[in-house]
Design an enzyme around this catalytic site. Structure first.
Site, PDB file in Angstrom:
ATOM      1  N   ARG A 164      39.823  30.797  50.697  1.00 43.79           N
ATOM      2  CA  ARG A 164      40.212  31.009  49.097  1.00 43.79           C
ATOM      3  C   ARG A 164      41.233  30.031  48.649  1.00 43.79           C
ATOM      4  O   ARG A 164      42.197  29.947  49.465  1.00 43.79           O
ATOM      5  CB  ARG A 164      40.825  32.446  48.986  1.00 43.79           C
ATOM      6  CG  ARG A 164      41.232  32.758  47.537  1.00 43.79           C
ATOM      7  CD  ARG A 164      41.827  34.057  47.562  1.00 43.79           C
ATOM      8  NE  ARG A 164      42.607  34.430  46.138  1.00 43.79           N
ATOM      9  CZ  ARG A 164      43.085  35.713  46.020  1.00 43.79           C
ATOM     10  NH1 ARG A 164      42.963  36.616  46.922  1.00 43.79           N
ATOM     11  NH2 ARG A 164      43.534  35.700  44.549  1.00 43.79           N
ATOM     12  N   ASP A 446      51.452  41.210  47.988  1.00 45.07           N
ATOM     13  CA  ASP A 446      51.275  39.760  47.859  1.00 45.07           C
ATOM     14  C   ASP A 446      51.554  39.663  46.364  1.00 45.07           C
ATOM     15  O   ASP A 446      52.208  40.362  45.417  1.00 45.07           O
ATOM     16  CB  ASP A 446      49.657  39.327  48.367  1.00 45.07           C
ATOM     17  CG  ASP A 446      48.617  40.153  47.124  1.00 45.07           C
ATOM     18  OD1 ASP A 446      49.079  40.693  46.103  1.00 45.07           O
ATOM     19  OD2 ASP A 446      47.382  39.848  47.601  1.00 45.07           O
TER      20      ASP A 446
END
Length: 532
Positions: A164, A446
């Protein structure tokens, strides 16, 4: 240290091991991508800002009339490689060496190595992460704990690795071209591709990517141009590069057909990036007082606007031959048996809902949840299938713009506001210290969850909302709570950890972005200026 290579100005120290990642070939590729596509990227970011201005003036997101023919015509994506057909459970996390090994060894089908929301983008972590992924793909990655007591290496059949990259909005400040910071997206993509594509192809796989934060089909078109250029440059067949796009912004959910169409030679799946999607709902509708969200804990996938989003994603993907990936379970297993059973119950309910909606797989943040999620999706699939591409459960349902924009019910409580402050404060502090994936109060937080926490408070202040106990949410109330919750965090973590950390800087950043008249687009943008 300034290093000049292929018109690039590298303004950072580079170790000998990192020098291998910043090879001449890699830097030439980075420079060419920035030369060819950098201006288009910046224009697309301007387009985002212009669209947001319209939303702030009262416009609401909707399906595009000019692309109706794409949504109504009959077409499918090019196809899905064999090693991407079983994605029942994916684990996500940062790219540090021990994490990469443990994630690849977990009972999952895919590890998404995250250079974005789960990683604090310090120079060393970005480059060392690229080294770790290269070694993982070579099968040579190993790690020994500093005390020499534990040694980690790959199992014989590790999970599939997908990279990613950072979103299009994020720069790489350590590398400049003609005096301008280059794209973090292109930097991450180029380095991973250069150092892994030959190994992956020789192993019968390929260079696979997750693309985050897309907001429009034009942004998908840009990525498709990058992929096609890369394949031509290295003599690869069209479609060698494969991508999964995270549908984690409110504008993008109205353009899923178009995103699949623009990337149809390269795309294999869409993913419900639910936490960023909630954040984007707040951000996109920031000036709409009837769309203010309640406590974060109450914004679950059974809320109508999120349920409609999940169902439409499955419907759109399966109609076009693409996989529909579910979202993240952020829970962390507990050593306490009663607490752990509660955690597993929450995970089961969440994953059963996704599987019944027709999703082809899901995400977990911790290896300890992998077995539970795997069992649910395995049981849900018929005849030992590894996906539900044949499931057309929602084909005749019409998901409307009103359904996707439905107001969210629930209370705004003082404890919810205080929890938002503590979570945002602790996450930002950890991020400033180089840790982008942080266990806080039993959840793996996150950047996306921190974004929800801080934008909720901004939105409550902006629209003068009242808490369930009657207190009006003002900036002054936020300041008082921030000071109080800073003391709570200090008592929870201990004096030594607090004094050795960057809590003052974190509190200052949180206060600054919460006090602004205009909502800060991403906390990681001003935060990035505070990183090495």
């Amino acid at each position: 240290m300034n290093i000049h290579r292929h018109a690039l100005d590298i303004r950072a120290e580079v170790t000998q091991a990192q020098q291998e990642i910043l090879s001449n070939e890699a830097m030439l590729f980075v420079a060419d991508l920035e030369q060819l596509f950098g201006t288009s990227r910046l224009q697309l970011l301007e387009d985002r800002a212009e669209r947001q201005s319209r939303m702030n003036a009262g416009e609401r997101p909707d399906f595009l009339p000019e692309t109706l023919h794409v949504r109504q015509s009959d077409w499918t994506i090019k196809g899905i490689p064999t090693d991407l057909l079983d994605r029942r459970v994916e684990i996500t996390g940062p790219t540090d060496r021990k994490m990469v090994i443990n994630a690849l060894n977990a009972n999952v089908k895919v590890f998404m190595a995250d250079f974005e929301d789960a990683l604090s983008p310090t120079w060393d972590q970005l480059l060392d992460g690229q080294i770790n992924l290269r070694d993982a793909n070579l099968g040579t990655i190993e790690y020994t704990s500093p005390d020499g007591q534990k040694h980690y290496s790959l199992n014989p059949a590790p999970a599939l690795l997908i990279c990613r990259v950072r979103g299009l909005h994020l720069p790489e400040k350590h590398v400049r071209l003609n005096g301008r910071e280059i794209s973090g997206s292109f930097f991450d993509f180029a380095l991973y591709f250069i150092h892994n594509f030959k190994t992956l192809i020789s192993n019968g796989s390929g260079p696979y990517f997750y693309l985050p934060k897309l907001q429009s089909y034009q942004e998908a078109r840009l990525w498709n141009d990058v992929f096609k250029y890369t394949e031509r440059r290295y003599g690869l067949p069209v479609g060698t590069i494969k991508a999964t796009v995270l549908i984690e912004t409110l504008p993008a959910v109205f353009e899923m057909d178009e995103i699949l169409f623009e990337l149809k030679d390269h795309i294999v799946a869409l993913n419900c990036g639910r936490w960023d999607y909630i954040f984007s709902y707040i951000k996109t509708l920031q000036n709409h007082p009837d769309r203010v969200l309640p406590d974060r804990q109450g914004v679950t996938m059974d809320q109508p606007f999120l349920s409609a989003y999940s169902r439409l994603l499955v419907q759109t993907c399966h109609k076009r031959g693409a996989m529909a990936m579910g979202g993240m379970s952020a829970f962390i297993p507990s050593r306490d048996p009663l607490r752990n059973e509660w955690v597993l119950g929450k995970v089961r309910a969440d994953k059963q809902l996704e599987a019944s909606n027709g999703h082809d797989g899901t995400w977990v943040a911790h290896p300890g949840l992998a077995d539970t999620a795997m069992q649910i999706f395995t049981d849900a699939f018929e005849h030992n299938n590894t996906h539900q591409l044949n499931v057309k459960r929602h084909d005749h349902e019409v998901v409307t713009a009103d359904m996707l924009l439905a107001p969210c019910s629930g209370e705004r409580t003082e404890e919810g506001m205080r929890s938002n402050i503590r979570v945002a404060l602790q996450y930002i502090e950890a991020w400033l210290c180089g840790n982008g994936c942080v266990p806080i109060y039993g959840l793996m937080e996150d950047a996306a969850t921190a974004e929800i926490s801080r934008t909720s408070i901004w939105q409550w202040i902006r629209h003068g909302k009242t808490l369930s106990n009657g207190r009006l949410v003002t900036f002054e109330l936020f300041q008082d709570m921030l000071a109080e919750e800073l003391l709570v965090v200090r008592s929870e973590i201990g004096e030594q950890r607090f004094c050795n950390g960057r809590f003052a800087a974190a509190a200052d950043l949180l206060e600054r972005i919460t006090s602004q008249d205009e909502l800060e687009e991403f906390l990681t943008l001003p935060g990035y200026q505070l990183l090495d």
